[in-house]
Design a protein around this motif. Structure first.
Motif, PDB file in Angstrom:
ATOM      1  N   LEU A  15     -50.055 -23.620 -35.779  1.00 46.44           N
ATOM      2  CA  LEU A  15     -51.149 -22.726 -35.525  1.00 46.44           C
ATOM      3  C   LEU A  15     -51.337 -21.640 -36.134  1.00 46.44           C
ATOM      4  O   LEU A  15     -52.227 -20.862 -36.275  1.00 46.44           O
ATOM      5  CB  LEU A  15     -51.206 -22.855 -33.829  1.00 46.44           C
ATOM      6  CG  LEU A  15     -51.618 -24.258 -33.187  1.00 46.44           C
ATOM      7  CD1 LEU A  15     -51.580 -24.165 -31.742  1.00 46.44           C
ATOM      8  CD2 LEU A  15     -52.993 -24.897 -33.873  1.00 46.44           C
ATOM      9  N   LEU A  16     -50.012 -21.001 -36.035  1.00 47.54           N
ATOM     10  CA  LEU A  16     -49.758 -19.493 -36.536  1.00 47.54           C
ATOM     11  C   LEU A  16     -50.307 -19.401 -38.171  1.00 47.54           C
ATOM     12  O   LEU A  16     -50.491 -18.617 -38.595  1.00 47.54           O
ATOM     13  CB  LEU A  16     -48.465 -19.282 -36.664  1.00 47.54           C
ATOM     14  CG  LEU A  16     -47.951 -18.857 -35.133  1.00 47.54           C
ATOM     15  CD1 LEU A  16     -46.441 -18.433 -35.127  1.00 47.54           C
ATOM     16  CD2 LEU A  16     -48.638 -17.688 -34.544  1.00 47.54           C
ATOM     17  N   VAL A  17     -50.396 -20.825 -39.013  1.00 46.07           N
ATOM     18  CA  VAL A  17     -50.722 -20.473 -40.519  1.00 46.07           C
ATOM     19  C   VAL A  17     -51.900 -21.585 -40.695  1.00 46.07           C
ATOM     20  O   VAL A  17     -52.376 -21.360 -41.840  1.00 46.07           O
ATOM     21  CB  VAL A  17     -49.368 -21.108 -41.287  1.00 46.07           C
ATOM     22  CG1 VAL A  17     -48.182 -20.361 -40.991  1.00 46.07           C
ATOM     23  CG2 VAL A  17     -49.119 -22.528 -40.794  1.00 46.07           C
ATOM     24  N   ASP A  18     -52.332 -22.258 -39.870  1.00 43.60           N
ATOM     25  CA  ASP A  18     -53.250 -23.140 -40.089  1.00 43.60           C
ATOM     26  C   ASP A  18     -54.469 -23.005 -39.268  1.00 43.60           C
ATOM     27  O   ASP A  18     -54.761 -23.342 -38.160  1.00 43.60           O
ATOM     28  CB  ASP A  18     -52.747 -24.612 -39.777  1.00 43.60           C
ATOM     29  CG  ASP A  18     -54.029 -25.846 -40.200  1.00 43.60           C
ATOM     30  OD1 ASP A  18     -55.151 -25.439 -40.633  1.00 43.60           O
ATOM     31  OD2 ASP A  18     -53.654 -26.767 -40.431  1.00 43.60           O
ATOM     32  N   ARG A  19     -55.491 -22.044 -39.951  1.00 40.67           N
ATOM     33  CA  ARG A  19     -56.474 -21.641 -38.919  1.00 40.67           C
ATOM     34  C   ARG A  19     -57.475 -22.706 -38.564  1.00 40.67           C
ATOM     35  O   ARG A  19     -58.163 -22.874 -37.503  1.00 40.67           O
ATOM     36  CB  ARG A  19     -57.555 -20.914 -40.036  1.00 40.67           C
ATOM     37  CG  ARG A  19     -58.832 -20.407 -39.292  1.00 40.67           C
ATOM     38  CD  ARG A  19     -59.935 -19.656 -40.394  1.00 40.67           C
ATOM     39  NE  ARG A  19     -61.072 -19.566 -39.610  1.00 40.67           N
ATOM     40  CZ  ARG A  19     -62.063 -20.489 -39.411  1.00 40.67           C
ATOM     41  NH1 ARG A  19     -61.725 -21.505 -39.985  1.00 40.67           N
ATOM     42  NH2 ARG A  19     -63.211 -20.126 -38.861  1.00 40.67           N
TER      43      ARG A  19
END
Length: 557
Positions: free
Chosen positions: A249-253
């Motif tokens: 979730l931190l890298v995949d919008r």
């Protein structure tokens, strides 16, 4: 490896705590160097709730006007019914809006993103010739009897520049993971909640929601979502509870947007840009003391806790304000270094009480007890925070409490009695003696500043006034401001001596707020941090207070 000339104070960490500390010291004429390892600080909306006591301190610092131009009021909380996510389940007022009073001109909290708060503080620092060095990291430090030697590393692309800096004092405002507390060896007492839940905080662009409410779907800590309007049009701060696959979730919008849509169970909202997204796991800890030798900690470096209740940034600002004036006097050779021990003495009980309050609110959120979890106002406004037990306050009107256990460090300051150690109230409607009635009246908050003590002189007999002024004015110019206050209805008073200010209490708020009888000579000493340091009846009490704070024979450092 380079070296620089010694500076008075090195501040490691340029969040609100470090910036308030730096600005206050600069206003006192103390040179500082402020560094932060983050090359481009952008903390988003964290710490957005500014409590009334913080607004007062911002007033004293001269930054409140800039804050109020951008800040929002606290809005009602709208909870949506699930499934469906569009029907309103209930709307609740988080904190009742109260009217200001003569003693409390700022009584309601405001919302301002931390990045905006920092920008305002930074601008005021720069006006005084200070700078904030981003991308410069404190790597290590060594204490010596008369100084601290620090190793700083500045990154420029792939290159690193190492510098050895000598300072008289070091203050770590570098957060919970910062190096200062760890290298100083301070205990960080408390717990990390181990229920496995990880939450996400951040900023998101949203279309389809009004900006007049906080919007909530389910209980946040149990898999819900909260969206709070910000001063940036179209942007909301968010709290996303109990997330899985955090790293993705931190890298995949797209995955983050899908999670949001699943939580709200509706397709009419459009989620745009995300900023400052970071994980959060409940961590409740505090130091056992706020410093050792020439090194101190403040803010998140000294205490971490739940965001429930909006006490974190506000407590950190009070840390900085408490330390700054004491550090100023010691650095200027006007006080003994022993004065700095009262930083821990005064702040430790307050922070312990704050952690208890914020933790109870957090636990209520976990249990879904919304009535308790969302109750705001009261002590959370922080107007009752006090230091009645402090060894440097003097109170001849009320016997001093012997320990913080005998008072409420968070709420005794609003129990109806004004005592030494309490927040100093405002009093408007004050008219300069000798001025025309049509002149604009002033207020005590216009007199209080972090650069001086203020001695309020009520009903001092003419035969004693010269001696009182002599005691107060023996300290360096500007360090103590004397204010003679004449009772309401006094006609053409004759000013005795040369106080810095002579005013008539036209509307009676000063005598009422400070609980002074027009027949009783009383001196109230207000500290540079806006706290009542002394309530005394004459020369001996005045001298006793100043002896406990100032030490003109202290070694210049």
């Amino acid at each position: 490896m380079g070296s620089t000339s010694p500076i008075p104070v090195l501040i490691a960490g340029a969040g609100p705590t470090g910036l308030v500390l730096g600005l206050t010291l600069l206003q006192n004429g103390v040179q500082v160097r402020i560094v932060d390892k983050d090359p481009k600080r952008h903390p988003g909306q964290r710490g957005s709730g500014l409590q009334p006591r913080t607004l007062e301190l911002f007033h004293f610092l001269g930054v409140l006007d800039d804050v109020q131009v951008n800040a929002l009021s606290v809005m009602p909380r709208r909870e949506y019914k699930l499934p469906g996510g569009t029907e309103t389940l209930k709307v609740e007022t988080i904190a009742p809006i109260e009217d200001p009073t003569p003693a409390t001109p700022y009584v309601n909290a405001s919302l301002l993103g931390q990045y905006n708060t920092e920008a305002i503080l930074r601008a005021h620092i720069e006006r005084l010739g200070g700078t904030v060095e981003y991308g410069t990291e404190l790597r290590s430090f060594e204490q010596h009897p008369n100084h601290v030697e620090a190793t700083l590393v500045t990154k420029n692309g792939e290159k690193e520049k190492t510098e050895t800096l000598t300072s008289h004092w070091l203050v770590g405002t570098d957060g919970a993971r910062g190096i200062v507390r760890k290298q100083l060896g301070l205990s960080f007492i408390g717990e990390t909640r181990t229920d496995g839940a990880i939450h996400l905080l951040g900023l998101v662009e949203v279309q389809g929601l009004d900006a007049d409410h906080w919007h909530q779907w389910a209980e946040m800590l149990n898999g819900g979502l909260m969206l709070i309007p910000t001063e940036r049009t179209g942007y909301f701060s968010f709290f996303l509870g109990r997330v899985q696959d955090v790293e993705k979730l931190l890298v995949d919008r797209d995955a983050l947007v899908e999670t949001f849509l699943n939580r709200v169970e509706r397709q009419d909202l459009v989620f745009g840009k995300f900023e400052a997204v970071s994980p959060y796991r409940p961590n409740i800890r505090m130091v056992d003391k706020f410093g050792e030798g020439r090194v101190f900690v403040a803010g998140d470096a000294a205490h971490v806790h739940s965001p429930a209740g909006g006490q974190g940034l506000n407590s950190s600002v009070q840390d900085a304000f408490n330390l700054a004036w004491k550090l100023t006097l010691v650095e200027q050779g006007l006080a003994s270094p022993s004065l700095l021990a009262t930083y821990t003495e005064e702040r430790l009980p307050v922070i312990a009480a704050m952690l208890q309050k914020s933790t109870k609110l957090f636990e209520a959120l976990q249990k879904g007890d919304t009535e308790r979890a969302w109750k705001r106002g009261g002590d959370l406004r922080m107007l009752g925070v006090n230091y009645r037990w402090s060894s440097i306050v003097v109170d001849e009107r009320t016997p001093k409490a012997q320990s913080p256990e005998s008072v409420n460090p968070y709420g005794s300051g609003t129990d109806g009695d004004l005592r030494a150690g309490d927040r100093a109230p405002d009093a408007p409607g004050l008219v300069n003696v000798g001025s025309e009635e049509a002149d604009d009246p002033t207020s005590l908050f216009s007199v209080f500043r972090p650069s001086h003590h203020t001695a309020l002189l009520f009903n001092i007999p003419a035969e004693e006034m010269e001696q009182v002024l002599r005691v107060a004015q023996k300290y360096p110019s500007g360090s103590v401001k004397t204010v003679s206050i004449y009772p309401q209805g006094t006609s053409n008073p004759s000013v005795v001596g040369r106080p810095d200010l002579a005013i008539a209490d036209r509307d009676g708020h000063a005598y009422a707020g400070y609980q002074v009888s027009p027949e009783k000579p009383t001196i109230v000493i207000v500290r540079p941090d806006g706290v009542v340091g002394g309530i005394v009846y004459g020369l001996s009490g005045l001298a006793q207070y100043f002896r406990g704070v100032f030490d003109a024979t202290g070694d210049a450092l």
